[in-house]
Scaffold this active site. Structure first.
Site, mmCIF file in Angstrom:
data_model
loop_
_atom_site.group_PDB
_atom_site.id
_atom_site.type_symbol
_atom_site.label_atom_id
_atom_site.label_comp_id
_atom_site.label_asym_id
_atom_site.label_seq_id
_atom_site.Cartn_x
_atom_site.Cartn_y
_atom_site.Cartn_z
ATOM 1 C CE1 TYR A 201 30.070 42.395 27.617
ATOM 2 C CE2 TYR A 201 29.601 44.279 29.031
ATOM 3 C CZ TYR A 201 29.169 43.315 28.144
ATOM 4 O OH TYR A 201 27.841 43.260 27.778
ATOM 5 N NE ARG B 238 24.437 46.026 25.630
ATOM 6 C CZ ARG B 238 23.254 46.617 25.815
ATOM 7 N NH1 ARG B 238 23.138 47.922 25.707
ATOM 8 N NH2 ARG B 238 22.193 45.894 26.099
ATOM 9 C CE1 TYR C 198 29.002 58.706 19.833
ATOM 10 C CE2 TYR C 198 30.876 59.974 20.605
ATOM 11 C CZ TYR C 198 29.713 59.894 19.879
ATOM 12 O OH TYR C 198 29.262 61.002 19.197
ATOM 13 C CB THR D 234 21.981 43.373 32.493
ATOM 14 O OG1 THR D 234 22.531 42.797 31.311
ATOM 15 C CG2 THR D 234 20.609 42.803 32.732
ATOM 16 C CB ILE E 189 28.915 37.136 32.504
ATOM 17 C CG1 ILE E 189 30.138 36.829 33.386
ATOM 18 C CG2 ILE E 189 28.100 38.288 33.118
ATOM 19 C CD1 ILE E 189 31.155 37.966 33.491
#
Length: 292
Positions: A136, A141, A110, A48, A207
């Site tokens: 995380y 993503r 990726y 973020t 979070i």
């Protein structure tokens, strides 16, 4: 259980001036606004924060501004992760971690490693990291899910891996983690819309992105959830549910920066490849903030 990370952490934005330089005075105001309104801990240089667009020097300056403003009031978590294990280790070893309570380390993106690859990546990080680690997992993503079994195995085998920020928007994976985790391991929601349900099921908190815009109500909702007061907590959840949808409608952090612009806390400027929220979305956000 590591009680310093119970409750509401927020993934702070990096405010920018109109020339795209960092707006340190807005960052100071956002930190104070959160601490004064009940946020339990702060996450620095997460996704973020547009950390992918920050230079090494800018990251250092952001850490300094937040640390100085915080002045020891709440715990601090620093985002250090990536898909090059050696580079992550190098960053851990070359970063001044004094005053930082834990790192938040994203699943390699990726490259799409196997579950064994995820395990070996975090094993290597655990062996060099001098402070606690929160994993995380954010498959939307990173392009690949770290399965609950891999997370549990890391939790069991490495003392400094103390929790996971789980952000797969997948309640059954949350349940799997909560059911099978070691007693003191933290399951932290990374999904603002699911956070209350996760806490009520036995999670440690969140979070959050939206939490930094509405810290008083959001952190109170999580506190009520941790106490098991579902009906009072859901009142606050439903008060915020529309804006949670809005901020993720286009991209993060353009949405939350739209909230901060409506609150007069910072500009809605983001760095490419992100662009600010559309006028239509900003109008919805502004109407929500005005009526809040």
């Amino acid at each position: 259980m590591n009680s310093k990370f119970l409750g509401t952490g927020v993934a702070l934005v990096t405010p920018f001036n109109s020339d795209l330089s960092i707006d340190h005075s807005a960052l100071t105001n956002i930190v104070n606004y959160n601490i004064e309104n009940g946020t339990d801990y702060l996450v620095i240089c997460g996704t973020t924060a547009e950390s992918a667009t920050l230079t090494k020097l800018e990251k250092k300056e952001v850490i300094e501004t937040i640390s100085k403003t915080n002045n020891g009031r709440v715990p601090l978590v620093l985002g250090i992760g990536g898909n090059n294990t050696a580079a992550v280790i190098d960053e851990i070893e070359s970063t001044d971690l004094r005053g930082i309570d834990a790192i938040l380390s994203v699943v390699p993106y990726y490259s799409k490693p196997t579950q064994e690859g995820f395990y070996q990546h975090f094993k290597a990080i655990s062996e060099v990291c001098p402070i606690d680690i929160i994993l995380y997992n954010v498959p939307g993503r990173t392009a690949k899910n770290m399965e609950a079994g891999t997370t549990i195995k890391l939790a069991q085998n490495f003392e400094n891996i103390i929790g996971v920020k789980e952000a797969g928007n997948n309640m059954s994976q949350y349940y799997d983690l909560i059911k099978n985790k070691p007693e003191d391991f933290l399951i932290i929601s990374g999904d603002d819309d699911l956070a209350l349900g996760v806490v009520l099921a036995g999670g440690a908190g969140v979070i959050s992105v939206i939490g930094q815009g509405f810290p008083k109500d959001f952190s109170e909702m999580i506190r009520l959830g941790l106490k098991g007061d579902a009906s009072a907590a859901f009142k606050l959840h439903f008060k915020l549910i529309d804006v949670i949808g809005y901020i993720f409608e286009e991209n993060n952090p353009a949405g939350i920066k739209g909230v901060f612009e409506a609150l007069n806390l910072c500009r809605d400027t983001v760095r490419l490849p992100l662009v600010p929220a559309s006028d239509a979305l900003k109008a919805k956000i502004k109407a929500f903030v005005d009526n809040y």
